[in-house]
Design a protein around this motif. Sequence first.
Motif, PDB file in Angstrom:
ATOM      1  N   TYR A 235       0.967  -1.579  -0.393  1.00  0.00           N
ATOM      2  CA  TYR A 235       0.198   0.184  -0.071  1.00  0.00           C
ATOM      3  C   TYR A 235       0.981   1.062  -0.228  1.00  0.00           C
ATOM      4  O   TYR A 235       0.400   2.454  -0.144  1.00  0.00           O
ATOM      5  N   LEU A 236       2.065   0.963   0.532  1.00  0.00           N
ATOM      6  CA  LEU A 236       2.980   2.182   0.691  1.00  0.00           C
ATOM      7  C   LEU A 236       4.214   2.523  -0.177  1.00  0.00           C
ATOM      8  O   LEU A 236       4.434   2.839   0.034  1.00  0.00           O
ATOM      9  N   SER A 238       4.534   2.746  -3.596  1.00  0.00           N
ATOM     10  CA  SER A 238       4.664   3.390  -4.521  1.00  0.00           C
ATOM     11  C   SER A 238       3.583   4.280  -4.843  1.00  0.00           C
ATOM     12  O   SER A 238       2.727   4.362  -3.621  1.00  0.00           O
ATOM     13  N   GLU A 239       3.498   5.180  -5.542  1.00  0.00           N
ATOM     14  CA  GLU A 239       2.888   6.399  -5.923  1.00  0.00           C
ATOM     15  C   GLU A 239       0.818   5.946  -5.939  1.00  0.00           C
ATOM     16  O   GLU A 239       0.176   6.587  -5.035  1.00  0.00           O
ATOM     17  N   PHE A 240       0.813   5.008  -7.021  1.00  0.00           N
ATOM     18  CA  PHE A 240      -0.994   4.198  -6.658  1.00  0.00           C
ATOM     19  C   PHE A 240      -0.995   4.159  -5.958  1.00  0.00           C
ATOM     20  O   PHE A 240      -2.395   4.333  -5.525  1.00  0.00           O
ATOM     21  N   GLU A 241      -0.411   3.228  -5.036  1.00  0.00           N
ATOM     22  CA  GLU A 241      -0.652   2.422  -3.653  1.00  0.00           C
ATOM     23  C   GLU A 241      -0.781   3.000  -2.972  1.00  0.00           C
ATOM     24  O   GLU A 241      -1.958   2.966  -1.367  1.00  0.00           O
ATOM     25  N   ARG A 242      -0.035   4.360  -2.336  1.00  0.00           N
ATOM     26  CA  ARG A 242      -0.292   5.390  -1.775  1.00  0.00           C
ATOM     27  C   ARG A 242      -1.613   6.002  -1.537  1.00  0.00           C
ATOM     28  O   ARG A 242      -1.815   6.693  -0.657  1.00  0.00           O
ATOM     29  N   GLU A 243      -2.251   6.230  -3.190  1.00  0.00           N
ATOM     30  CA  GLU A 243      -3.734   6.244  -2.814  1.00  0.00           C
ATOM     31  C   GLU A 243      -4.406   5.710  -2.283  1.00  0.00           C
ATOM     32  O   GLU A 243      -5.431   6.701  -1.925  1.00  0.00           O
ATOM     33  N   TYR A 245      -4.396   3.915   0.713  1.00  0.00           N
ATOM     34  CA  TYR A 245      -3.902   4.798   1.870  1.00  0.00           C
ATOM     35  C   TYR A 245      -4.959   6.269   2.086  1.00  0.00           C
ATOM     36  O   TYR A 245      -5.605   6.089   2.950  1.00  0.00           O
ATOM     37  N   GLU A 246      -4.538   7.374   0.978  1.00  0.00           N
ATOM     38  CA  GLU A 246      -5.447   8.244   1.522  1.00  0.00           C
ATOM     39  C   GLU A 246      -6.609   8.256   1.081  1.00  0.00           C
ATOM     40  O   GLU A 246      -7.727   9.021   2.210  1.00  0.00           O
TER      41      GLU A 246
END
Length: 344
Positions: A235-236, A238-243, A245-246
């Motif tokens: 989840y943390l 790459s940029e897509f996976e961080r999205e 989490y957000e």
Amino acid sequence: MGSSETSYFGPVNNPIDNTLIPGGSSSGAAAAQKLGYSVVSLGSDTGGSVRQPASYCSLLGYLPSYGSISRYGVVSLANSLDQVGIFGGSVEDIVNTINVIGGHDQKDPTSMKQEMNLELEDREDLRGIKIAYVYDFEQFNIDEKVLNDYNEAINTFIKLGAELTEIKFENREYFSPTYSVINTAEASSNLSKFDGIRYGYIAEDYEGVEELYVKTRSEGFGEEVQRRIAIGMYYLGSEFEREIYERAIKVRTKIKNELASIFKDYDLILTPSTPDLPAKLGGEKGSVEAFNSGDYHVIVNLTGSCAISIPMNEGLGGSVQLIADRFEDELLLNIADKFYKEVK
């Protein structure tokens, strides 16, 4: 974490029936309390790890409002979800305990500023108390015994004079997915410090720092811990996976707002504590099924509210969960005390 079967020290047995699991990650404390080793015992609860073992071991399992008990000294799993809970045989024992250990701690910046001074009243009935209860269990495949005990609880509250109204959570389909994303993401970050150098277990046979990290974590972390770290890193990662989490953080806010809206009209929310009875040790119940069965547990951690699991039987059987708004712990425990004395 997550299971009583994947502990580094081996599985924990249910004191009621040694062939069954006693619950989640705080089930050792539940088993000890059920066996009479202590008047009360403590456990950490990130998404039901006090209330589920309490249900499976037929105990009271209390999760106080977020910040009520200092977490100093507790190994963090998910900072924004973790709370210290109390197992007990009576509500009075639980109240006496939190009045001693609860309140502000300068070593825990998330602890509340006030001291705890909860009092139990000698209530004759529950007139004037408004309780919202849930009854949509289609996705849970709820056990017949659990459902029967839940119906008995509803009738008992009505008998005591409480006003009950059925509700449905608008965001229920997001409870467990939101919890899963936040839990695993925070866990992967918090547990990264266990590298064999600064904290905890250290592997004995290794060549180089990288192998030290790999062997220490492979040997020292159980299967469920490793699974959650791996998912959290995804989840943390790459940029897509961080999205993802957000987005989970935003949905969490929606869930908080929904509960706040419910508590404007009702004093408490009533749910089954768990939809099932404890499974066999070594059984096939999967991690996804375990997540889905905890919908009504995780909303308490996601919102910082308080809750208590109350057994309907001395032996195996269903338990009910009462949820109150954050810092309404005294109201919650007073209602729980009157109800438990009625059904005990």
